[in-house]
Design a protein around this motif. Structure first.
Motif, mmCIF file in Angstrom:
data_model
loop_
_atom_site.group_PDB
_atom_site.id
_atom_site.type_symbol
_atom_site.label_atom_id
_atom_site.label_comp_id
_atom_site.label_asym_id
_atom_site.label_seq_id
_atom_site.Cartn_x
_atom_site.Cartn_y
_atom_site.Cartn_z
ATOM 1 N N THR A 174 12.609 -6.011 -6.207
ATOM 2 C CA THR A 174 12.777 -6.201 -4.767
ATOM 3 C C THR A 174 11.477 -6.030 -3.992
ATOM 4 O O THR A 174 11.448 -6.249 -2.788
ATOM 5 N N LEU A 175 10.406 -5.655 -4.666
ATOM 6 C CA LEU A 175 9.143 -5.338 -4.009
ATOM 7 C C LEU A 175 8.388 -6.598 -3.603
ATOM 8 O O LEU A 175 8.266 -7.545 -4.387
ATOM 9 N N ASP A 176 7.901 -6.610 -2.378
ATOM 10 C CA ASP A 176 7.078 -7.710 -1.889
ATOM 11 C C ASP A 176 5.664 -7.533 -2.441
ATOM 12 O O ASP A 176 5.014 -6.523 -2.167
ATOM 13 N N PRO A 177 5.152 -8.492 -3.221
ATOM 14 C CA PRO A 177 3.827 -8.334 -3.820
ATOM 15 C C PRO A 177 2.700 -8.226 -2.798
ATOM 16 O O PRO A 177 1.654 -7.682 -3.078
ATOM 17 N N LYS A 178 2.924 -8.722 -1.601
ATOM 18 C CA LYS A 178 1.901 -8.670 -0.557
ATOM 19 C C LYS A 178 1.796 -7.294 0.095
ATOM 20 O O LYS A 178 0.838 -7.014 0.797
ATOM 21 N N SER A 179 2.782 -6.437 -0.131
ATOM 22 C CA SER A 179 2.795 -5.129 0.533
ATOM 23 C C SER A 179 1.766 -4.157 -0.043
ATOM 24 O O SER A 179 1.316 -3.249 0.641
ATOM 25 N N GLY A 180 1.418 -4.330 -1.313
ATOM 26 C CA GLY A 180 0.480 -3.417 -1.943
ATOM 27 C C GLY A 180 1.138 -2.147 -2.448
ATOM 28 O O GLY A 180 0.476 -1.282 -3.011
ATOM 29 N N ASP A 181 2.437 -2.012 -2.254
ATOM 30 C CA ASP A 181 3.159 -0.838 -2.724
ATOM 31 C C ASP A 181 3.483 -0.986 -4.212
ATOM 32 O O ASP A 181 3.502 -2.087 -4.752
ATOM 33 N N LYS A 182 3.762 0.156 -4.845
ATOM 34 C CA LYS A 182 4.126 0.183 -6.258
ATOM 35 C C LYS A 182 5.263 1.169 -6.446
ATOM 36 O O LYS A 182 5.430 2.089 -5.662
ATOM 37 N N TYR A 183 6.027 0.985 -7.503
ATOM 38 C CA TYR A 183 7.017 1.977 -7.916
ATOM 39 C C TYR A 183 6.517 2.630 -9.185
ATOM 40 O O TYR A 183 6.119 1.951 -10.126
ATOM 41 N N LYS A 184 6.517 3.956 -9.191
ATOM 42 C CA LYS A 184 6.027 4.723 -10.330
ATOM 43 C C LYS A 184 7.117 5.659 -10.817
ATOM 44 O O LYS A 184 7.809 6.304 -10.025
ATOM 45 N N MET A 185 7.257 5.739 -12.131
ATOM 46 C CA MET A 185 8.196 6.667 -12.754
ATOM 47 C C MET A 185 7.379 7.708 -13.498
ATOM 48 O O MET A 185 6.392 7.373 -14.153
ATOM 49 N N ILE A 186 7.801 8.967 -13.389
ATOM 50 C CA ILE A 186 7.049 10.036 -14.043
ATOM 51 C C ILE A 186 8.006 11.115 -14.535
ATOM 52 O O ILE A 186 9.030 11.394 -13.904
#
Length: 75
Positions: free
Chosen positions: A36-48
């Protein structure tokens, strides 16, 4: 220890998306969020995987030292 999922915005601003006891559930949720992430936003989802939420945030925002053998003309 639980698995945490964070949305990492600009300047490493973290927003917790949830926590799960199993890797399989956390990974599935992270993959769905990434779709669902917009590639232009520069955001990322990280799992840790971390002992607690504070330790997870510290690990994700920590500055890593550069490996000295990987830069320069000698590699």
């Amino acid at each position: 220890m639980p698995y945490y999922v964070f949305r990492m915005g600009m300047f490493k601003v973290l927003e917790k998306q949830g926590e799960w006891a199993s890797f399989k559930e956390a990974k599935a949720h992270t993959n769905e969020l990434r779709k669902t992430l917009d590639p232009k936003s520069g955001d990322k989802y990280k799992m840790i995987f971390a002992e607690n939420e504070i330790a997870a945030q510290e690990a994700l925002t920590a500055e890593r030292a550069l490996e000295k053998t990987l830069f320069g003309d000698d590699w």
